[in-house]
Motif scaffolding. Structure first.
Motif, short mmCIF file in Angstrom:
data_model
loop_
_atom_site.label_atom_id
_atom_site.label_comp_id
_atom_site.label_asym_id
_atom_site.label_seq_id
_atom_site.Cartn_x
_atom_site.Cartn_y
_atom_site.Cartn_z
N SER A 137 -7.04 -1.92 -8.60
CA SER A 137 -7.49 -1.13 -7.48
C SER A 137 -7.34 -0.04 -7.54
CB SER A 137 -6.57 -1.89 -6.34
OG SER A 137 -6.87 -3.52 -6.42
N PHE A 138 -7.84 0.94 -6.47
CA PHE A 138 -7.45 2.32 -6.42
C PHE A 138 -7.37 2.66 -4.96
CE2 PHE A 138 -11.94 1.99 -6.62
CZ PHE A 138 -12.52 2.83 -5.46
N ALA A 139 -6.82 3.48 -4.67
CA ALA A 139 -6.37 3.80 -3.03
C ALA A 139 -6.95 5.40 -2.87
CB ALA A 139 -4.93 3.81 -2.77
N LEU A 140 -7.55 5.44 -1.56
CA LEU A 140 -8.00 6.71 -1.10
C LEU A 140 -7.20 6.96 0.10
CD1 LEU A 140 -11.79 6.54 -1.25
CD2 LEU A 140 -10.31 7.32 -2.95
N SER A 141 -6.68 8.01 0.15
CA SER A 141 -5.82 8.74 1.47
C SER A 141 -5.71 9.95 1.39
CB SER A 141 -4.27 8.08 1.59
OG SER A 141 -3.51 8.70 0.53
N ASN A 142 -5.45 10.62 2.93
CA ASN A 142 -5.35 12.03 3.00
C ASN A 142 -3.73 12.37 2.61
OD1 ASN A 142 -5.15 14.56 4.17
ND2 ASN A 142 -6.83 14.13 5.43
N ASP A 143 -3.66 13.27 1.82
CA ASP A 143 -2.34 13.44 1.33
C ASP A 143 -1.42 14.32 2.32
OD1 ASP A 143 -2.88 12.34 -0.98
OD2 ASP A 143 -3.44 14.26 -2.09
N SER A 210 1.68 -4.02 -1.72
CA SER A 210 2.98 -3.75 -2.45
C SER A 210 2.67 -2.77 -3.48
CB SER A 210 3.28 -4.98 -3.15
OG SER A 210 4.52 -4.83 -3.79
N ASP A 211 1.75 -2.71 -4.35
CA ASP A 211 1.83 -1.82 -5.28
C ASP A 211 1.32 0.04 -4.85
OD1 ASP A 211 2.14 -3.52 -7.31
OD2 ASP A 211 -0.02 -4.06 -7.43
N PHE A 212 0.77 -0.15 -3.58
CA PHE A 212 0.48 1.17 -3.05
C PHE A 212 1.20 1.50 -1.70
CE2 PHE A 212 -3.68 -0.10 -4.99
CZ PHE A 212 -3.61 1.06 -5.92
N ARG A 213 2.45 0.79 -1.40
CA ARG A 213 3.04 1.06 -0.22
C ARG A 213 3.79 2.42 -0.20
NH1 ARG A 213 5.49 -3.12 2.90
NH2 ARG A 213 7.01 -2.55 4.46
N THR A 214 4.30 2.98 -1.10
CA THR A 214 4.88 4.13 -1.06
C THR A 214 4.00 5.12 -0.93
OG1 THR A 214 5.07 4.45 -3.71
CG2 THR A 214 6.88 3.40 -2.24
N THR A 215 2.64 5.03 -1.26
CA THR A 215 1.52 5.98 -1.30
C THR A 215 0.91 6.00 -0.06
OG1 THR A 215 1.16 5.77 -3.98
CG2 THR A 215 -0.45 6.80 -2.62
N ILE A 216 0.46 5.00 0.43
CA ILE A 216 -0.37 4.87 1.68
C ILE A 216 0.48 4.59 2.94
CG2 ILE A 216 -2.07 4.23 0.33
CD1 ILE A 216 -1.59 1.11 1.23
N GLY A 217 1.63 4.02 2.64
CA GLY A 217 2.36 3.47 4.17
C GLY A 217 2.82 4.54 5.17
N ASN A 218 2.65 5.72 4.78
CA ASN A 218 3.22 7.01 5.80
C ASN A 218 2.06 7.59 6.19
OD1 ASN A 218 3.02 8.23 3.52
ND2 ASN A 218 4.66 9.54 3.59
N LYS A 219 0.80 7.23 5.88
CA LYS A 219 -0.69 7.87 6.05
C LYS A 219 -1.12 7.23 7.33
CE LYS A 219 -0.13 10.53 2.65
NZ LYS A 219 0.88 9.86 1.78
N THR A 285 -9.50 14.64 1.73
CA THR A 285 -8.66 14.81 0.32
C THR A 285 -8.15 13.56 0.10
OG1 THR A 285 -7.62 17.21 0.74
CG2 THR A 285 -6.93 16.17 -0.93
N SER A 286 -8.57 13.20 -1.18
CA SER A 286 -8.24 11.80 -1.62
C SER A 286 -7.57 11.56 -3.02
CB SER A 286 -9.40 10.90 -1.57
OG SER A 286 -10.37 11.53 -2.76
N THR A 287 -7.07 10.56 -3.18
CA THR A 287 -6.18 10.27 -4.68
C THR A 287 -6.42 8.96 -5.02
OG1 THR A 287 -4.46 11.85 -3.95
CG2 THR A 287 -4.16 10.23 -5.80
#
Length: 299
Positions: A137-143, A210-219, A285-287
């Motif tokens: 999987s991969f995640a997209l979010s605004n940093d 679970s895997d992306f929690r720290t990356t996307i959780g606060n967006k 902006t995405s990651t």
């Protein structure tokens, strides 16, 4: 009926500025296997062409999901198409067509290709992957678009709840709205490919959280695209309120013409948004984070 269609188009025209926040179909990424000269073999190309034609013809007719295989032995090709559960049959067909064009154009010598658009997912391979859950999987979010701290845990719990209900649905698809008071609302959607089991669907979605929690959780907004499951979360209503299969569409020819007019209006809206806001939400902006490599790659 035609008056109603023209009224819908008129609403699009009168709410042009609202389209700055509407969902649009864009290619998010794709994955190609290593170049293989045998992919250019006439027999394999014939099988691949027949497969893609079948996916394009049948996906919209099967409520957005279709899997099939074509060919024999070394020239056999397996493929699936999964359209998002909230889009129309016409949009599903168009997204599938765009995906096949992208696959053939960008991965002409690959025997295994995965293409992710916002509205659909296309995959084909020379080996059988049907029914096998893949956690890639991969995640997209605004940093920089951080959410209120009081909303973060509520948002994650909300999405976790959607994963539980989605696996119980016939289309393994679920949308929902979270009211967070003065912070507004959050909108969520989850979906699994219909070739995997309901149990694997739940495991796949929970793994993404679970895997992306720290990356996307606060967006305030994020999207996760996988080979077997998908998640979307935003602070605006990004999904559509229709889900019509091709077999249910009435006045098909007129509907297609109407949708083409609406598409032109939406294109105009994108121009309007650029001029008024500078950027569309699709350009945020995405990651991309690949689970297999556990690395962060700018997108």
């Amino acid at each position: 009926m035609r008056t109603l269609h023209f009224f819908v188009i008129l609403v699009h025209l009168l709410t042009l500025s609202d389209l700055c926040y509407s969902d649009s179909n864009v290619q998010t990424t794709m994955q190609c296997s290593e170049a293989d000269d045998s992919a250019a073999d006439t027999t394999f190309q014939t099988s691949l062409g027949s497969l893609l034609d079948s996916l394009l013809a049948n996906g919209p007719l099967e409520k957005g999901f279709y899997k099939t295989k074509v060919g024999k032995k070394s020239n056999r090709v397996y493929g699936i198409v999964q359209c998002r559960g909230d889009i129309s049959a016409h949009a599903c067909a168009k997204c599938t067509k765009n995906s096949t064009i992208a696959a053939l154009d960008q991965c002409p010598k690959s025997k295994e290709v995965l293409v992710w658009f916002r509205w659909c997912f296309l995959r084909y391979s020379d080996h059988d992957f049907f029914g096998v859950m893949d956690k890639t999987s991969f995640a997209l979010s605004n940093d920089t678009d951080f959410d209120d701290s009081s909303v973060v845990s509520k948002g994650l719990d909300f999405m976790s709840g959607l994963t539980l209900t989605a696996q119980k649905q016939s289309l393994v698809f679920q949308i929902g709205v979270l009211d967070v008071g003065t912070s507004g609302k959050r909108y969520g959607m989850v979906q699994c490919n219909r070739d995997i089991s309901r149990t694997d669907c739940g495991k796949c979605l929970q793994a993404q959280l679970s895997d992306f929690r720290t990356t996307i959780g606060n967006k305030r907004g994020w999207e996760v695209y996988g080979s077997s499951c998908f998640m979307w979360y935003h602070d605006y209503e990004f999904y559509f309120n229709i889900s019509t299969t091709a077999s249910e569409e009435a006045e098909e020819d007129f509907n297609l013409r109407s949708s083409e007019v609406v598409e032109l209006v939406e294109r105009a809206a994108n121009v309007f948004c650029r001029g008024f806001w500078g950027l569309t939400r699709a350009e945020m902006t995405s990651t991309i984070l690949h689970l297999e490599a556990n690395a962060i790659v700018p997108y």
